[in-house]
Every structure is written in structure tokens, then in C-alpha cells.
Design an enzyme around this catalytic site. Structure first.
Site, PDB file in Angstrom:
ATOM      1  N   LYS A 343       0.888  -1.042  -0.105  1.00  0.00           N
ATOM      2  CA  LYS A 343       0.035  -0.055   0.113  1.00  0.00           C
ATOM      3  C   LYS A 343       0.877   1.196   0.083  1.00  0.00           C
ATOM      4  O   LYS A 343       0.660   2.172  -0.755  1.00  0.00           O
ATOM      5  CB  LYS A 343      -0.960   0.155   1.178  1.00  0.00           C
ATOM      6  CG  LYS A 343      -2.064  -1.006   0.985  1.00  0.00           C
ATOM      7  CD  LYS A 343      -3.098  -0.728   2.148  1.00  0.00           C
ATOM      8  CE  LYS A 343      -2.753  -0.625   3.720  1.00  0.00           C
ATOM      9  NZ  LYS A 343      -2.196  -1.805   4.065  1.00  0.00           N
ATOM     10  N   THR A 345       3.927   1.633  -0.960  1.00  0.00           N
ATOM     11  CA  THR A 345       4.492   1.624  -2.380  1.00  0.00           C
ATOM     12  C   THR A 345       3.826   2.354  -3.402  1.00  0.00           C
ATOM     13  O   THR A 345       4.079   3.024  -4.241  1.00  0.00           O
ATOM     14  CB  THR A 345       5.130   0.381  -2.792  1.00  0.00           C
ATOM     15  OG1 THR A 345       5.773  -0.461  -1.623  1.00  0.00           O
ATOM     16  CG2 THR A 345       6.162   0.459  -3.833  1.00  0.00           C
ATOM     17  N   ARG A 367       2.242   7.622   6.905  1.00  0.00           N
ATOM     18  CA  ARG A 367       2.409   7.502   8.706  1.00  0.00           C
ATOM     19  C   ARG A 367       4.079   7.527   8.972  1.00  0.00           C
ATOM     20  O   ARG A 367       4.609   7.082   8.066  1.00  0.00           O
ATOM     21  CB  ARG A 367       1.786   6.147   9.190  1.00  0.00           C
ATOM     22  CG  ARG A 367       0.300   6.350   9.312  1.00  0.00           C
ATOM     23  CD  ARG A 367      -0.193   5.166   9.883  1.00  0.00           C
ATOM     24  NE  ARG A 367      -0.192   3.822   9.008  1.00  0.00           N
ATOM     25  CZ  ARG A 367      -0.421   2.602   9.260  1.00  0.00           C
ATOM     26  NH1 ARG A 367      -0.645   2.401  10.613  1.00  0.00           N
ATOM     27  NH2 ARG A 367      -0.240   1.582   8.373  1.00  0.00           N
ATOM     28  N   LYS A 378       9.534  -6.461  10.407  1.00  0.00           N
ATOM     29  CA  LYS A 378       8.799  -5.998   9.314  1.00  0.00           C
ATOM     30  C   LYS A 378       9.550  -5.253   8.375  1.00  0.00           C
ATOM     31  O   LYS A 378       9.577  -5.114   7.121  1.00  0.00           O
ATOM     32  CB  LYS A 378       7.682  -5.206   9.688  1.00  0.00           C
ATOM     33  CG  LYS A 378       6.910  -4.703   8.409  1.00  0.00           C
ATOM     34  CD  LYS A 378       5.466  -3.897   9.115  1.00  0.00           C
ATOM     35  CE  LYS A 378       4.430  -3.492   8.111  1.00  0.00           C
ATOM     36  NZ  LYS A 378       5.109  -2.274   7.439  1.00  0.00           N
ATOM     37  N   ALA A 597      -2.685   0.229  13.794  1.00  0.00           N
ATOM     38  CA  ALA A 597      -3.725   0.126  13.250  1.00  0.00           C
ATOM     39  C   ALA A 597      -4.588  -1.041  13.642  1.00  0.00           C
ATOM     40  O   ALA A 597      -5.697  -1.189  12.920  1.00  0.00           O
ATOM     41  CB  ALA A 597      -3.360  -0.403  11.728  1.00  0.00           C
ATOM     42  N   PHE A 628      -3.530  -1.938   7.175  1.00  0.00           N
ATOM     43  CA  PHE A 628      -4.161  -3.069   7.145  1.00  0.00           C
ATOM     44  C   PHE A 628      -4.937  -3.095   5.732  1.00  0.00           C
ATOM     45  O   PHE A 628      -5.007  -2.517   5.115  1.00  0.00           O
ATOM     46  CB  PHE A 628      -4.673  -3.752   8.252  1.00  0.00           C
ATOM     47  CG  PHE A 628      -3.703  -3.948   9.380  1.00  0.00           C
ATOM     48  CD1 PHE A 628      -2.438  -4.143   9.343  1.00  0.00           C
ATOM     49  CD2 PHE A 628      -4.009  -3.630  10.646  1.00  0.00           C
ATOM     50  CE1 PHE A 628      -1.477  -4.466  10.293  1.00  0.00           C
ATOM     51  CE2 PHE A 628      -3.198  -3.958  11.686  1.00  0.00           C
ATOM     52  CZ  PHE A 628      -1.974  -4.369  11.576  1.00  0.00           C
ATOM     53  N   PHE A 716       4.373  -8.306  -9.519  1.00  0.00           N
ATOM     54  CA  PHE A 716       5.700  -8.768  -9.145  1.00  0.00           C
ATOM     55  C   PHE A 716       5.958  -9.394 -10.323  1.00  0.00           C
ATOM     56  O   PHE A 716       5.509 -10.003 -11.386  1.00  0.00           O
ATOM     57  CB  PHE A 716       5.486  -9.773  -7.974  1.00  0.00           C
ATOM     58  CG  PHE A 716       5.147  -9.287  -6.596  1.00  0.00           C
ATOM     59  CD1 PHE A 716       5.036  -7.807  -6.472  1.00  0.00           C
ATOM     60  CD2 PHE A 716       4.629 -10.052  -5.571  1.00  0.00           C
ATOM     61  CE1 PHE A 716       4.415  -7.508  -5.104  1.00  0.00           C
ATOM     62  CE2 PHE A 716       4.180  -9.583  -4.322  1.00  0.00           C
ATOM     63  CZ  PHE A 716       3.954  -8.272  -4.247  1.00  0.00           C
ATOM     64  N   TRP A 745       7.153  -0.204  -8.398  1.00  0.00           N
ATOM     65  CA  TRP A 745       8.014  -0.718  -7.942  1.00  0.00           C
ATOM     66  C   TRP A 745       9.450  -0.736  -8.858  1.00  0.00           C
ATOM     67  O   TRP A 745      10.500  -0.490  -8.185  1.00  0.00           O
ATOM     68  CB  TRP A 745       7.858  -2.013  -7.389  1.00  0.00           C
ATOM     69  CG  TRP A 745       8.970  -2.710  -6.302  1.00  0.00           C
ATOM     70  CD1 TRP A 745       9.313  -2.222  -5.198  1.00  0.00           C
ATOM     71  CD2 TRP A 745      10.040  -3.554  -6.747  1.00  0.00           C
ATOM     72  NE1 TRP A 745      10.414  -3.224  -4.574  1.00  0.00           N
ATOM     73  CE2 TRP A 745      10.688  -4.045  -5.678  1.00  0.00           C
ATOM     74  CE3 TRP A 745      10.154  -4.311  -7.938  1.00  0.00           C
ATOM     75  CZ2 TRP A 745      11.830  -4.808  -5.579  1.00  0.00           C
ATOM     76  CZ3 TRP A 745      11.163  -5.264  -7.780  1.00  0.00           C
ATOM     77  CH2 TRP A 745      12.040  -5.531  -6.820  1.00  0.00           C
TER      78      TRP A 745
END
Length: 892
Positions: A343, A345, A367, A378, A597, A628, A716, A745
Site C-alpha cells: 500500500k 509503495t 504514517r 517487518k 492500526a 491493514f 510482481f 516498484w
């Protein structure tokens, strides 16, 4: 006439801008205050600030005063009235060109000499001379002693009128000859007595001027020229008024939104795509003050932290309050795998596409990441690949210290709670009262926050000596029930051994021992308040409302009762300002707030969104991200954040990946750190088709709120063209406005241009935004609506503890707050292992808690950890610092 026109123009500007107070600052050396002129200026509609420096002041001292006034946001114009000896390029050029009403800086003169009359201000003395001279074509004009900036401006203006210009110093041998042949003579400074008037041929027009205009010193020329001298002086004053009007018009225009003249940074994507930190380090970011200027921020509206970060002051909201908002875009996602689906990215790639490639003003609002996941498992939250915020190491580590401010404020309040209980347990009412309201310099008085507590108790007294014993007891004792304390200490580190602790074991605490815990800093209610507040005053009020425990009668005890509200606000006064950064392509980003979140709403700040919406203007876009999946982050964004802000989104961008859809279609478990199974790296159309049920459900959730949906398929390299086409086809059939494959990306903004175009079209669609529930409904009914309509539950089931808490909050008057559900993000249900679209389940509510300052009730679905733990091999194994270059290594 000129003065009257200036007066009318200023009055018109004031009518259009009621808060405007045009202000001219005049710097003088050893002059008496110009009382008569001050009255004149006021009559015209100007406020004048006279800065009278003492005799003997140096050029450096004058420059220092100029620099101070340059940064004064209440001063729009700056003029100099100095002795001849103190004028120099150094002094002139210290004045900001936009405040230079005398037009003597090199920037102004450069525009004038090049003929850019709309971009410059002509010096008032030069304007006055030109006003007095007519029909100059073919005439010879002699400038005597008119050097420097004024002389250059005079020559430029006279040449423009077709005059032949001769410039001559006072002591030049050829002066007498030049005076006899000139049609017009302009004396630029005081004439020496050695130059006889007989040198000037009869009929010659003589203009005499010096820089002593405002003081009305007619100390040059002969007596028969005094009328002309006075005319130049009076006209110059009027022309200065005219220049001030132009300065005000430009000042107002500079504060209005416009299409940005933004210089985008070029990308040269490599294949294979390097690590995030390698990509970030390969790009040279713009200086943050340059970026700020490009997007319309003023110098006094930013506070710079280093070279690439700046805080933005909230005063901007007042300046742009009449500016229409841009379009508001929310990026949400399907139910993710533990790896996340991109999200952040997508958010960054989308604004890079909008701003750098489609030339549309746009802002990303993200954020601030916690260092817990950064050093844990993470990783960071700056985006990834060629769609990220830079410098990414600064983004992920400390930033401008907001989380540290929250930690300090949170722990100050925690310390205040336990200290108050200790003191109340060990002191009499009288001793407590005497310490709470001490005698200082022979006087005893209540502080403002104590007076507020007295009013809350219904005690309308202001003299500490007049309280009765009963009133003293009510005032001094909070009677906190230790078993009801909900306020925990925090630290911004994953530390599992702080999940349950015992405090008060030192002898000095006199046996007051209790069990407590640490949460991670971003789980603090203060973080949730920071994200939802709309002003400094609003934040202060919310901080005061925070309920930290109940007293022994079952009534809530707040931060305001503890007297700590003002101190909390002081610790948070800088954290409330959003931080400006940039993407890899040099487009602007606000980084602000980072609430959990699950137990909070998981969105960046209302203030960052509000400021960004003003800066982009009516045709621009602000793209913000929800935490999320759409069932959690998006639902909370709409029902909590939108209620707090009054803002309504134009579009929802729903992020999906083939990988996550295969998981929902029955694929094997996806585990962080473990290699992906072959089902995720090889084409499997059946798994994709089966998993699209989750995508369809999340589209339906967005449609519950009446907002158009654009699906962004984050592609991807292992995704086949057939899989990508299938997802986009099903998404459109399921009600999405559009579905677009995205390659940001690997390609940056260029890879998200189609997404940006789809978002732009969707934003022009009819929007029928609505909330999911009314705040007037009972707490249980609001929980049920979310469970059934969003999660797909058959019903809810409250534990006795949860029901007891609901009854308590309703009795205490908190029943009309929105709901912030705390549940797993890995499933639409409360069971992480149930993928796809579970149905027929009963949603268990184990507990119900409240964040009264933030303004929501949060039911707990199952067990929620507010302190993550470190894995066996945390990310910090790879993070290092080069002691020579000071570069961070191994950060993702």
C-alpha cells in the site's frame, strides 16, 4: 493623485482580505521618528514600523536588522532611510526582493535593466524623477553624482524614454562643459558649493534629488530649486506607497495556490532492481527549502531539520483558509499476507505519476514508522523499489522526533498517576492541599488547571483560603482505584519482557506495588490524538479528556484531573507539525503520526491531509494510506478519521497482489522470512480466480460508503500476464470503476501513470459518501453493524467483561463515540487462518476499552498484543554504520 490611488488600492485589498494589515518597516539611523509621515501612512491604510538605530551603527548591524525583518511574517515591505555612507550592495541585497519596496536590490535592478517591468519595482526616487520629466525623446539628460543603484535605475528608465544619457561625477574636469550642453540635469546627491549655478545654461530643466527623502531634508541645490526638490521628495513618498501596493498584491498572490513549478528528479531504473537503500542513496534529494518554495510554502512556514526534512507550521491553514481543497484519495488493500501487499509503495508511486509525469499537483500523506518493526521483522515503511520516500534511513529512524515526544508525554502522565496515588496514600487532606496549593512569596493561589478542576467539582471559588474541609478533600483527593488504571508506560522498541511488569518495589515507594505493562510507543492514545487533532487547542483539549483510570466511586479520572494537560501540550507542541519530505522523483510527502492500526485507527494525521489539500489546490490530489486491509484501516478511516476531519474522499484505491489472491484461493501459508512455495511463483489461474472472492468483498465494503473504487494490482515479476488480466477483469465485473496493473516498484512513477489516469477519471465521478452507522446508536449495535456488514459475521457475542465495560461507558456518557475494532488483519474474521471470505461465524468481543481523548471506543476481538516481540533473527543483525562515511548499512 498617486497617494489617493494607493489608498483606494489598499482599501480594496483589505476588503478582499479582511485579516490583512499591510505593514511597511523603515530602518533609519540616528533620525527622529517621523511622526508626521506615520500619520500620513496610517491615513493611507499602512501600518509603519520605524526601526531607529543609534548613530555609529555599522553595516553589519543594519544587515542584521534587515534579516530579522525579512523573516517577520507580519512585515510585507521593507525600506531603508540611511546616511549616504551606509548604502552599499551588501545592505541593499540583504533585503528580500519580495519585500524591497525601494527596488534597490540586485534582483530588482536586474529585472529593471532587462526590461522585465512586471517582475520589478522601480525605486521611488526614480519614479518621482520620471513623473516630473516629459517628452524626453531626443533630449540630452546629464546625470550628475547619480551613481550606484539609483543611478543605474535612472539610466535604464531614461533610455527607455529615448533620452541621450550622459553620466558625470561632481569632480570630473568635463562637468562645466557637459552642464552647458544638457537639456535636463538630474543631481543625484548633494551639490558641492564649488560648482556655480552659472555653469548651467538658461532654460535647462533641473531635478535635484537625494536619498534623504522621508526626512524632508532639502539640503541640496540652490534656493530657487527648492520647489523641485520638495516635489521629488513628496513624489518619492507617494511612489513608495505605490510600490507598497504592488508588494501587497504580490504578497497576496504568493499566498494563493497555483500550479506548481516543480522540478522533478529523474530516475534511471536498473534491472534487477537494487535494494531499497541502494536506490535511495543513488538519488540526490532536493534541499527541503527548495521543495517547500516549489509547492507554495513561505519561508516563515517551515522549520528545517537538516537538509531534507522540515516541519510545516499550522499557520498555513489560516493563510489558505479560503483556498478550495483538492481531491482526496485513500489507498486501502485486500486482506494481506504477513508480507504486506504494498500500500505504501502504491501511494508513493501514484503521487510520483501524478506530479512528475502528469504534472498535476499531488501530495502523499504517510504514517511515521515505529522503530519497533524497523529493528524487528517487518522492516521500514518508506515504500520500496523506485517508489519510496527519501532519504529512507532518515524516514525510518527518528525522523524529527515525534515518537520520542509522544513517549515523553505518555510516560510523564504514567508517572503522575502512580505518584498521585502514593502521595494520597501517605498524606492527610490538609497536607495534600498545602502541597498542591503552596504559599509562594507569601501568597497562595490556584493555577489555571486547578481552577478548572474546581469548576468541574462545582466549587465556584478562587481564593484557596475560603475552601471548606469537605471542598479541600474533594479537590485534593482523586481516589484512583489502582485496579482500574488503563494508562501504561511506553517505549518504541519491541521488548516482549515488558508486556507484564511489577512496579513500586523500591523501599521509597512504601509498599505500593502493582502489576503494570509497557506498550509500544505508537500504541499510546497520545499518538491516536496526534493523528486526529485539528489544531493545537483541539489537541490540548483531547489530551485533557484522556481517561486514565476510575476513582473508587466508578467515575472516570482524566489527565486534566491530574493537572498535567499543559505539560503534555508543551511536550507535543512541535510534534503536531507535519514533516515535509520527498519521493525519489522529488514530489512532496507529508510524514505525520503513526497510530497502531489494530487498537487505534491506523491512519496518518488529519492535519497533514488538511494542509496538503490546501497546497495542491482545487485540481490537485492528496493521497493518503489506511492501515491493514479495507475491512480495518479503510472502515476506521471513514467512520473515525472522516468524522474528526470533516473531509470526504473522492476515490478509494484498493491494492491487491496475485500472491495474496492465491493465498485466499487456497494456496499454502505465507510466512515472513520463509521462501515462497511454487504456487506463488508459477502461473495458477484457478487459485487466482478462487481468491478473487476476497477482492470482491473488499470492493463491496468500499461501496458501502458510496465511494468509487479503483483496483491497483501491484505486479510482481513472478506474475504471468494471464493472471494479471484475470484479476483486472474480475475486479471490473465486481463493481470497480477500473482495475490497473502497476509497475511503480520497478519503474517509478512512469509505471503508475495508468493508475494515476484512472484515479483522475474516478475522482470526477458522482460521489455519494455516507457513514456506515449513526453515532446515536448504542455501542453494541454499532459493533454489530461493523461485524455483519463489513466482516460478514452472522452476529456478535460479548463476554461478561465486555458487556460490563459497555454499560460503564454508556453510564459515563461515552456511548456516542465511533467504534475502533481491534482484530487480526490477516482475515476478515477474528481467526487469522480463515482466508477468502468467511461466513456464518460469531464474532467474539472479549473486552471493550475507550480512548476518550482520541474519541473512540475500541472493542477487542480476541487477544491484542500492544507490545511486539523480537524474532529469533531481528533486522538489526544487518544494520550497521560506516564510521568513516557515517552511512547507514543494511537497512532493507
Amino acid at each position: 493623485k498617486i497617494t489617493e490611488n494607493a489608498k483606494k488600492s489598499l482599501a480594496s485589498l483589505k476588503r478582499q482580505n479582511p485579516q490583512l494589515e499591510p505593514t511597511l518597516a523603515i530602518i533609519q539611523v540616528n533620525y527622529l521618528p517621523l511622526v508626521i509621515l506615520s500619520i500620513f501612512f496610517r491615513q493611507v491604510g499602512l501600518r509603519v514600523i520605524h526601526i531607529c538605530l543609534p548613530e555609529g551603527s555599522s553595516k553589519d548591524e543594519i544587515v542584521g536588522e534587515i534579516l530579522r525583518l525579512n523573516e517577520d511574517p507580519d512585515v510585507q515591505g521593507l525600506a531603508l532611510d540611511l546616511p549616504e555612507s551606509l548604502y552599499s550592495s551588501k545592505v541593499f541585497n540583504a533585503v528580500k526582493p519580495e519585500k524591497d519596496v525601494d527596488g534597490l536590490s540586485s534582483v530588482n535592478l536586474g529585472h529593471l535593466v532587462r526590461g522585465d517591468v512586471y517582475d520589478c519595482l522601480v525605486p521611488p526616487t526614480v519614479c518621482a524623477v520620471m513623473e516630473l520629466l516629459e517628452n524626453l525623446g531626443g533630449k540630452t539628460v546629464l546625470l550628475v553624482g547619480a551613481g550606484g543603484a539609483v543611478g543605474a535605475a535612472l539610466q535604464s528608465m531614461l533610455q527607455r524614454e529615448g533620452a541621450a544619457i550622459i553620466s558625470c561625477p561632481w569632480k570630473a574636469p568635463q562637468l562645466q562643459n557637459e552642464l552647458r550642453h544638457a537639456d535636463v540635469v538630474v543631481f543625484g546627491s548633494m551639490k558641492p558649493d564649488a560648482v556655480p549655478v552659472s555653469w548651467i545654461k538658461p532654460g535647462t530643466t533641473i531635478i535635484s534629488c537625494s536619498r534623504d527623502l522621508l526626512s524632508e531634508k532639502c539640503n541640496y541645490g540652490q534656493q530657487n530649486n527648492s520647489a523641485a526638490e520638495n516635489a521629488v521628495g513628496s513624489l518619492a513618498i507617494a511612489m513608495r506607497m505605490q510600490n507598497m501596493v504592488k508588494t501587497m498584491e504580490r504578497w497576496i498572490q504568493s499566498r494563493q495556490c497555483r500550479k506548481w513549478n516543480l522540478h522533478s528528479l529523474k530516475l534511471q531504473p536498473l534491472s534487477p532492481v537494487p535494494s531499497d537503500i541502494e536506490i535511495s542513496r543513488a538519488q540526490s534529494p532536493k534541499a527541503v527549502d527548495v521543495l517547500a518554495k516549489e509547492i507554495g510554502l513561505l519561508t516563515d512556514e517551515i522549520e528545517i531539520y537538516g537538509q531534507t526534512k522540515a516541519k510545516v507550521r499550522l499557520s498555513l491553514l489560516e493563510r489558505l483558509k479560503d483556498q478550495p481543497d483538492g481531491k482526496y484519495v485513500l489507498v486501502a488493500g485486500i486482506t494481506p499476507t504477513p508480507l504486506g501487499e504494498g500500500k505504501s509503495t502504491v501511494t508513493v508511486g501514484l503521487v510520483q505519476a501524478l506530479t512528475a509525469h502528469l504534472k498535476i499537483n499531488s501530495f502523499a500523506c504517510l504514517r511515521q514508522p515505529s522503530q519497533g518493526p524497523t529493528f524487528g521483522v517487518k522492516g521500514g515503511a518508506a515504500g520500496g523499489g523506485y517508489a519510496q520516500v527519501i532519504p529512507m534511513e532518515e524516514f525510518n529512524l527518528h525522523l524529527t522526533g515525534d515518537i520520542h515526544a509522544i513517549t515523553a508525554a505518555n510516560n510523564l502522565l504514567a508517572a503522575a498517576i502512580d505518584a498521585r496515588i502514593l502521595h494520597e496514600n501517605t498524606q492527610s487532606d490538609k497536607s495534600l492541599y498545602n502541597r498542591l496549593v503552596p504559599v509562594v512569596n507569601g501568597m497562595r493561589g490556584f493555577s489555571p488547571i486547578q481552577l478548572a478542576r474546581l469548576r468541574k467539582l462545582g466549587i465556584n471559588k478562587t481564593d484557596p483560603e475560603t475552601l471548606t474541609e469537605e471542598e479541600i478533600s474533594k479537590f485534593a483527593r482523586l481516589d484512583i482505584d489502582p485496579s482500574t488504571i488503563t494508562w501504561q508506560r511506553v517505549v518504541d522498541t519491541n521488548d516482549r519482557f515488558l508486556r507484564k511488569i511489577t512496579i513500586g518495589q523500591a523501599n521509597t515507594e512504601k509498599g505500593f506495588v502493582r502489576q503494570a505493562q509497557f506498550d509500544i510507543a505508537v500504541a499510546s492514545e497520545i499518538m491516536a490524538i496526534l493523528a486526529l487533532t485539528t489544531s493545537l487547542q483541539d489537541m490540548k483539549e483531547r489530551l485533557g479528556k484522556m481517561v486514565v483510570a476510575n476513582d473508587k466511586k466508578g467515575e472516570p479520572v482524566t489527565a486534566e484531573d491530574l493537572g498535567v494537560t499543559g505539560a503534555l501540550a508543551v511536550l507535543m507542541k512541535d510534534a503536531i507539525k507535519p514533516t515535509l519530505m520527498q519521493t525519489l522523483e522529488g514530489t512532496p510527502v507529508f510524514v505525520h503520526a503513526g497510530p497502531f492500526a489494530n487498537i487505534a485507527h491506523g491512519n496518518s494525521s488529519v492535519l497533514a491531509d488538511k494542509i496538503a489539500l490546501k497546497l495542491v489546490g482545487e485540481k490537485g490530489f492528496v493521497v493518503t494510506e489506511a492501515g491493514f486491509g479495507a475491512d480495518i484501516g479503510m472502515e476506521k478511516f471513514f467512520n473515525i478519521k472522516c468524522r474528526a476531519s470533516g473531509l470526504f474522499p473522492s476515490v478509494v484505491v484498493l491494492v491487491a497482489t496475485v500472491r495474496a489472491l492465491k493465498m485466499h484461493g487456497g494456496g499454502p501459508n505465507v510466512t515472513a522470512g520463509a521462501p515462497l512455495k511454487k504456487e506463488y511463483t508459477e502461473e495458477n489461474l484457478q487459485l487466482v480466480a478462487d481468491g478473487c472472492c476476497n477482492l470482491q468483498k473488499q470492493i463491496q465494503i468500499a461501496q458501502l460508503f458510496g465511494v468509487p473504487v479503483v483496483v491497483a494490482l501491484n505486479v510482481f515479476k513472478t506474475d504471468s500476464p494471464a493472471e494479471v488480466d484475470l484479476v483486472c477483469k474480475i475486479a471490473k465485473q465486481s463493481g470497480a470503476f477500473d482495475a490497473v496493473p502497476c509497475h511503480h516498484w520497478s519503474a517509478g512513477g512512469r509505471g503508475a501513470v495508468k493508475l494515476a489516469q484512472a484515479v483522475e477519471k474516478a475522482a470526477n465521478q458522482k460521489n455519494s459518501f455516507k457513514y456506515l452507522y449513526s453515532l446515536e446508536l448504542p455501542i453494541v449495535e454499532k459493533i454489530r453493524i461493523i461485524a455483519q456488514k463489513v466482516y460478514g459475521a452472522q452476529d456478535i457475542e460479548l463476554s461478561p467483561v465486555a458487556q460490563s465495560q459497555v454499560d460503564r461507558y454508556t453510564r459515563q456518557g461515552f456511548g456516542n463515540l465511533p467504534i475502533c475494532m481491534a482484530k487480526t488483519h490477516l482475515s476478515l474474521s477474528h481467526q487469522p487462518e480463515r482466508k477468502g471470505v468467511p461466513t456464518g461465524f460469531i464474532l467474539p468481543i472479549s473486552d471493550v476499552r475507550a480512548s476518550i481523548g482520541a474519541g473512540f471506543i475500541y472493542p477487542l476481538v480476541g487477544t491484542m498484543s500492544t507490545m511486539p516481540g523480537l524474532p529469533t533473527r531481528p533486522c538489526f543483525y544487518d544494520i550497521d554504520l560506516d564510521p568513516i562515511t557515517e552511512q547507514v548499512k543494511g537497512l532493507f
